[in-house]
Each structure stands twice: as structure tokens, then as C-alpha cells.
Design a protein around this motif. Sequence first.
Motif: not given
Length: 274
Positions: A44, A186, A199, A210
Amino acid sequence: MTSTVELQKTPRIIWEKLPDDYILPDDPVDNISQPLLASALTEALELSGLVTPEMLIAVNMGICVKVDSKIVLKAPDWFFVPRVFPVADGTIRRSYTPHTEGEVPAIVMEFLSETEGGEYSIRPIYPYGKLWFYEKIIKVPTYVIFEPDSGRLEVRQLGQQDYEIQSPDGQGRYFIESIGLYLGVWHGTRLNLTTHWLRWWDEQGNLLLWGPERIAQDQQRIQQAEVKAEQERQRAEQEHQRAEQERQRAEIAQQEIVRLQELLKNAGISQEEN
């Protein structure tokens, strides 16, 4: 028997890299989800353009230091260093020694499993508990402990001497100043694994996506753009049809005027007399 004096004495720390011939432990991970959790955090950040060459983000890499002439090595499930010194071309880091190779890790994360891994251990003597090592020896500013099965997340911030457990915000997230992002939990599916994930969110509350999520988002945007383009085409076609109808009505009206004028002319009536 170890005396209280020995436990309380200040350890002598040497920030020394591991010897090239040092044999690193090859312990298997406690849970197959741990590498997936770690890689998801890094992915991420990378896809959001937040990873720069001077940073080090590592998974299960040993943080090492020599304490009282003994090498101490701990391999967090994930850690982040804001700035490291460059290495020679082709050199692969086998471990990381703060101060000697760059800054102290700003964030260290440990993921709990069914096997006790010493994540909460404050053992103050060799080989040292993980919490003690990060808090007292390395002095890592942010220590995160996460239990993916339950989704329990703990964030500790280093105070003047000890770690202080932080409280989440109204969304259950923690602002991690060193990386400028919020960290939270999450629940969902990634790579066919449904569990609790860690996250990142930015300061505006946007979730850092992602790869598959970005693809899905792009596809949705393309579909929305195609729908909008089709709607615009239909509106343009309707406008064209209306314009054509107006042109035809105007043409018919003009033809009617010409016909009436012709009738008047044939009847010997001039337009001036009307």
C-alpha cells in the motif's frame, strides 16, 4: 543466581554490524498469514508513492546490536526506517544495525500467533525480551503488536524512558507521526485469506489501496467514464435530432409562405395591398 545489581546495571551497547560469516537463524514463521500481513502494509505504501530510496522497509529481517560483548538479534515481522545509509551496488542487506547503517527504526511491528513469541517480554537479561530490546536498547519510537485472528491492535509510543500505550481515535485508528499516516484494522479478503488486516489511511481519511483494489477502482472509473460518454453521445444525438426537426419545420413553414405568396400572385392580389 543473578543479583538485582546485575539486572539493573546499564548494558554496554556497541552498534556493530554482523560479521559477514555470521550464520543467521532460519526459523520458520509462526503463521503463514504473517508474511502476507507484512507485504500488504508495504504494498500500500509503495503503490501510493510513499517509499523512497533512502528508506528501509523490511520483513523478518534481523535488527542486531552487540550488548555486553554478545550479539543480540531480533527479527520483527515488519519494521520501517526513515533513512538508511546507501550500500554498495549489488550488496544485499542481511541484517540491520541502527546508527551504523542508518537511523533507528521508527516503527517495529510484531504479529501474534498461537505460539508465544516474546512480543510482550520485558526480560532484561540476555537474550532479552522483545519489548525490552525495542524499548530499552534500540529505543524504537513506535512498537505495534497485532493479533490478526481477533483484530486486537496495540500501539506503544516511547516516552522519556518507557513505552506508553496509545488510545485510538474515533475510527479506531492510530496516527503514526513518523510516517504521516493512520494505522488501523480492516476485515476482509486478500489473496484468498479472509482475516483482520492492518491498513493505512491518509490524513484525509482515504484508505491506501492494494494493487487489486486499485485495478478495480480504475475499472470502475473507466466504466463510469464510458457511461458518461455514452450519455453525452445520446444527449448530443437528441440535440441533433431536435435541431433537424426545427430545420424541417422551418423549411415547411418557408415552403408554405412561398405557396401562399404564389396563390396571392395568381389571384392578382399584391402583397403591398395587404
